[in-house]
Design a protein around this motif. Structure first.
Motif, PDB file in Angstrom:
ATOM      1  N   GLY A  90     -31.382  -8.259 -17.143  1.00 44.15           N
ATOM      2  CA  GLY A  90     -32.640  -7.745 -17.649  1.00 44.15           C
ATOM      3  C   GLY A  90     -32.583  -7.285 -19.090  1.00 44.15           C
ATOM      4  O   GLY A  90     -33.521  -7.504 -19.872  1.00 44.15           O
ATOM      5  N   ARG A  91     -31.496  -6.611 -19.489  1.00 46.59           N
ATOM      6  CA  ARG A  91     -31.391  -6.115 -20.860  1.00 46.59           C
ATOM      7  C   ARG A  91     -31.351  -7.262 -21.865  1.00 46.59           C
ATOM      8  O   ARG A  91     -31.898  -7.148 -22.965  1.00 46.59           O
ATOM      9  CB  ARG A  91     -30.154  -5.232 -21.008  1.00 46.59           C
ATOM     10  CG  ARG A  91     -30.256  -3.896 -20.293  1.00 46.59           C
ATOM     11  CD  ARG A  91     -29.042  -3.034 -20.540  1.00 46.59           C
ATOM     12  NE  ARG A  91     -29.141  -1.749 -19.851  1.00 46.59           N
ATOM     13  CZ  ARG A  91     -28.209  -0.803 -19.911  1.00 46.59           C
ATOM     14  NH1 ARG A  91     -27.104  -1.013 -20.627  1.00 46.59           N
ATOM     15  NH2 ARG A  91     -28.377   0.340 -19.252  1.00 46.59           N
ATOM     16  N   VAL A  92     -30.707  -8.343 -21.496  1.00 47.66           N
ATOM     17  CA  VAL A  92     -30.642  -9.502 -22.383  1.00 47.66           C
ATOM     18  C   VAL A  92     -32.028 -10.141 -22.505  1.00 47.66           C
ATOM     19  O   VAL A  92     -32.450 -10.545 -23.594  1.00 47.66           O
ATOM     20  CB  VAL A  92     -29.609 -10.535 -21.884  1.00 47.66           C
ATOM     21  CG1 VAL A  92     -29.654 -11.803 -22.722  1.00 47.66           C
ATOM     22  CG2 VAL A  92     -28.214  -9.926 -21.906  1.00 47.66           C
ATOM     23  N   VAL A  93     -32.736 -10.219 -21.376  1.00 51.11           N
ATOM     24  CA  VAL A  93     -34.097 -10.767 -21.406  1.00 51.11           C
ATOM     25  C   VAL A  93     -34.981  -9.917 -22.309  1.00 51.11           C
ATOM     26  O   VAL A  93     -35.774 -10.443 -23.104  1.00 51.11           O
ATOM     27  CB  VAL A  93     -34.686 -10.841 -19.984  1.00 51.11           C
ATOM     28  CG1 VAL A  93     -36.154 -11.257 -20.035  1.00 51.11           C
ATOM     29  CG2 VAL A  93     -33.895 -11.828 -19.134  1.00 51.11           C
ATOM     30  N   THR A  94     -34.842  -8.597 -22.231  1.00 48.75           N
ATOM     31  CA  THR A  94     -35.624  -7.718 -23.093  1.00 48.75           C
ATOM     32  C   THR A  94     -35.316  -7.971 -24.560  1.00 48.75           C
ATOM     33  O   THR A  94     -36.226  -8.011 -25.406  1.00 48.75           O
ATOM     34  CB  THR A  94     -35.347  -6.240 -22.749  1.00 48.75           C
ATOM     35  OG1 THR A  94     -35.721  -5.996 -21.387  1.00 48.75           O
ATOM     36  CG2 THR A  94     -36.132  -5.308 -23.659  1.00 48.75           C
ATOM     37  N   ARG A 153     -41.809 -12.288 -20.010  1.00 49.27           N
ATOM     38  CA  ARG A 153     -40.462 -12.294 -19.467  1.00 49.27           C
ATOM     39  C   ARG A 153     -40.253 -13.349 -18.378  1.00 49.27           C
ATOM     40  O   ARG A 153     -39.111 -13.661 -18.022  1.00 49.27           O
ATOM     41  CB  ARG A 153     -40.142 -10.919 -18.865  1.00 49.27           C
ATOM     42  CG  ARG A 153     -40.168  -9.782 -19.845  1.00 49.27           C
ATOM     43  CD  ARG A 153     -40.004  -8.446 -19.127  1.00 49.27           C
ATOM     44  NE  ARG A 153     -38.707  -8.326 -18.470  1.00 49.27           N
ATOM     45  CZ  ARG A 153     -37.617  -7.841 -19.058  1.00 49.27           C
ATOM     46  NH1 ARG A 153     -37.681  -7.443 -20.316  1.00 49.27           N
ATOM     47  NH2 ARG A 153     -36.482  -7.751 -18.399  1.00 49.27           N
ATOM     48  N   ALA A 154     -41.346 -13.890 -17.847  1.00 49.68           N
ATOM     49  CA  ALA A 154     -41.281 -14.740 -16.657  1.00 49.68           C
ATOM     50  C   ALA A 154     -40.256 -15.854 -16.782  1.00 49.68           C
ATOM     51  O   ALA A 154     -40.232 -16.588 -17.780  1.00 49.68           O
ATOM     52  CB  ALA A 154     -42.656 -15.326 -16.373  1.00 49.68           C
ATOM     53  N   HIS A 155     -39.394 -15.929 -15.762  1.00 50.30           N
ATOM     54  CA  HIS A 155     -38.436 -17.011 -15.534  1.00 50.30           C
ATOM     55  C   HIS A 155     -37.206 -16.963 -16.448  1.00 50.30           C
ATOM     56  O   HIS A 155     -36.283 -17.770 -16.267  1.00 50.30           O
ATOM     57  CB  HIS A 155     -39.111 -18.390 -15.642  1.00 50.30           C
ATOM     58  CG  HIS A 155     -40.264 -18.561 -14.711  1.00 50.30           C
ATOM     59  ND1 HIS A 155     -40.096 -18.694 -13.356  1.00 50.30           N
ATOM     60  CD2 HIS A 155     -41.606 -18.586 -14.935  1.00 50.30           C
ATOM     61  CE1 HIS A 155     -41.279 -18.798 -12.773  1.00 50.30           C
ATOM     62  NE2 HIS A 155     -42.208 -18.734 -13.706  1.00 50.30           N
ATOM     63  N   TRP A 156     -37.156 -16.032 -17.418  1.00 49.01           N
ATOM     64  CA  TRP A 156     -35.968 -15.963 -18.265  1.00 49.01           C
ATOM     65  C   TRP A 156     -34.710 -15.627 -17.462  1.00 49.01           C
ATOM     66  O   TRP A 156     -33.613 -16.056 -17.825  1.00 49.01           O
ATOM     67  CB  TRP A 156     -36.176 -14.908 -19.361  1.00 49.01           C
ATOM     68  CG  TRP A 156     -36.807 -15.445 -20.605  1.00 49.01           C
ATOM     69  CD1 TRP A 156     -38.083 -15.233 -21.041  1.00 49.01           C
ATOM     70  CD2 TRP A 156     -36.192 -16.279 -21.590  1.00 49.01           C
ATOM     71  NE1 TRP A 156     -38.303 -15.891 -22.231  1.00 49.01           N
ATOM     72  CE2 TRP A 156     -37.156 -16.535 -22.596  1.00 49.01           C
ATOM     73  CE3 TRP A 156     -34.924 -16.835 -21.728  1.00 49.01           C
ATOM     74  CZ2 TRP A 156     -36.888 -17.320 -23.716  1.00 49.01           C
ATOM     75  CZ3 TRP A 156     -34.649 -17.620 -22.843  1.00 49.01           C
ATOM     76  CH2 TRP A 156     -35.617 -17.856 -23.815  1.00 49.01           C
ATOM     77  N   SER A 157     -34.846 -14.877 -16.387  1.00 52.84           N
ATOM     78  CA  SER A 157     -33.668 -14.463 -15.617  1.00 52.84           C
ATOM     79  C   SER A 157     -33.319 -15.432 -14.489  1.00 52.84           C
ATOM     80  O   SER A 157     -32.353 -15.204 -13.759  1.00 52.84           O
ATOM     81  CB  SER A 157     -33.876 -13.058 -15.044  1.00 52.84           C
ATOM     82  OG  SER A 157     -35.008 -13.025 -14.205  1.00 52.84           O
ATOM     83  N   ASP A 158     -34.087 -16.526 -14.336  1.00 51.77           N
ATOM     84  CA  ASP A 158     -33.782 -17.507 -13.290  1.00 51.77           C
ATOM     85  C   ASP A 158     -32.447 -18.192 -13.581  1.00 51.77           C
ATOM     86  O   ASP A 158     -32.127 -18.515 -14.732  1.00 51.77           O
ATOM     87  CB  ASP A 158     -34.870 -18.577 -13.216  1.00 51.77           C
ATOM     88  CG  ASP A 158     -36.199 -18.033 -12.728  1.00 51.77           C
ATOM     89  OD1 ASP A 158     -36.256 -16.841 -12.363  1.00 51.77           O
ATOM     90  OD2 ASP A 158     -37.177 -18.801 -12.717  1.00 51.77           O
ATOM     91  N   GLN A 159     -31.679 -18.445 -12.545  1.00 52.25           N
ATOM     92  CA  GLN A 159     -30.414 -19.158 -12.730  1.00 52.25           C
ATOM     93  C   GLN A 159     -30.674 -20.555 -13.278  1.00 52.25           C
ATOM     94  O   GLN A 159     -31.554 -21.277 -12.798  1.00 52.25           O
ATOM     95  CB  GLN A 159     -29.661 -19.271 -11.412  1.00 52.25           C
ATOM     96  CG  GLN A 159     -28.299 -19.947 -11.565  1.00 52.25           C
ATOM     97  CD  GLN A 159     -27.505 -19.956 -10.261  1.00 52.25           C
ATOM     98  OE1 GLN A 159     -27.961 -19.426  -9.248  1.00 52.25           O
ATOM     99  NE2 GLN A 159     -26.320 -20.525 -10.289  1.00 52.25           N
TER     100      GLN A 159
END
Length: 284
Positions: free
Chosen positions: A152-156, A179-185
């Motif tokens: 999450g911190r990297v996405v931010t 932010r949507a989908h940035w943290s998806d594998q």
């Protein structure tokens, strides 16, 4: 939400409104919902299609790859499948590049182009993404891109870096649609493929529209860290847009940072091009 099947994979899109077609194409890393504010207005007079490009949003990863030509071919197939002609193409970054490259080959099918922060070889190599391109070219990132899930911190940090002071002051780096989908594998796979194809975008820096080319509107966020707004000004000299606007306090996502102004610029430009079309038909 609808889905268009292309090469055995799903391209997800939203369709709303009625009237002449507008097709919205987002930037790399984003998804179709960044256009929500513009869609809410444009649908009053247009049929609006907002796509998740292959490999982004809710769309499947593409069968062929992440080259510019792959996105252009997908767009061509989409327009053919839904019998869309005389369309307005509205894009940001990769979406702008896709729209411009398609129009270079098919100008007769396009009414007008709205190019926000267009990705070209010159605009990317003069911006922060040039560092990403160097790293990607020198490190074996293919397997890592497929496996990694960004914390999450990297996405931010990534989303904040895309914004100008206007967007950061609003806290848009925490907005779900940004932010949507940035943290998806595996989400970085599409970005890796894009960076590998950067040289293909040189052709956009060499294109001078002929007199009968669709009218162009360009918009740049002056505080864009991803692409160079200064290089964008030089691109404008070549493209000779009908409308060219720089948004002083916006970055890479002006459609969410200053949605009312961006929407007003788009609707004003489309009204002007519609008047020109009517005059041209009257003259004929």
């Amino acid at each position: 939400m609808d889905a268009f099947e292309y090469q055995g994979r799903a391209v997800v899109f939203d369709r709303t409104g009625s009237g002449p077609a507008v097709v919205c194409l987002h930037n790399a890393g984003a998804q179709r919902r960044i256009w929500d504010d513009q869609v809410a207005v444009l649908r009053e007079d247009h049929t609006v299609f907002a796509l998740d490009l292959p490999g982004f949003g809710q769309s499947d990863q593409p069968a062929a790859g992440y080259r510019l030509t792959d996105y252009v071919d997908m767009l061509a197939a989409f327009l053919t499948a839904y019998r869309l002609a005389n369309v307005v193409l509205l894009g940001n970054c990769l979406g702008s590049a896709t729209a411009l490259r398609y129009s270079m080959d098919n100008p007769e099918g396009v009414r007008a182009l709205v190019l926000i922060n267009p990705l070209t070889w010159n605009t990317v190599t003069a911006g922060q993404s040039s560092i990403l391109a160097w790293v990607d070219a020198h490190l074996p990132l293919t397997r890592v891109a497929r496996r990694i899930s960004l914390p999450g911190r990297v996405v931010t940090w990534i989303t904040a870096n895309q914004l100008g002071t206007r967007g950061r002051d609003q806290g848009l780096q925490h907005a779900p649609r940004v932010r949507a989908h940035w943290s998806d594998q595996g989400r970085l796979t599409a970005l890796h493929g894009l960076v590998q194809d950067f040289p293909a975008y040189r052709a956009l820096d060499e294109f001078g529209p002929p007199e009968d080319f669709p009218q162009i509107c360009t918009m740049w966020g002056r505080q864009n860290r991803i692409l160079s707004a200064a290089a964008g000004k030089r691109l404008d000299h070549l493209l000779r847009p009908h409308t060219a606007v720089e948004l002083s306090d916006c970055g890479h996502l002006p459609m969410v940072e200053d949605p009312d102004r961006v929407t007003a610029i788009i609707t004003g430009f489309l009204a002007a091009t519609a008047e020109r079309t009517v005059r041209d038909r009257t003259d004929d």
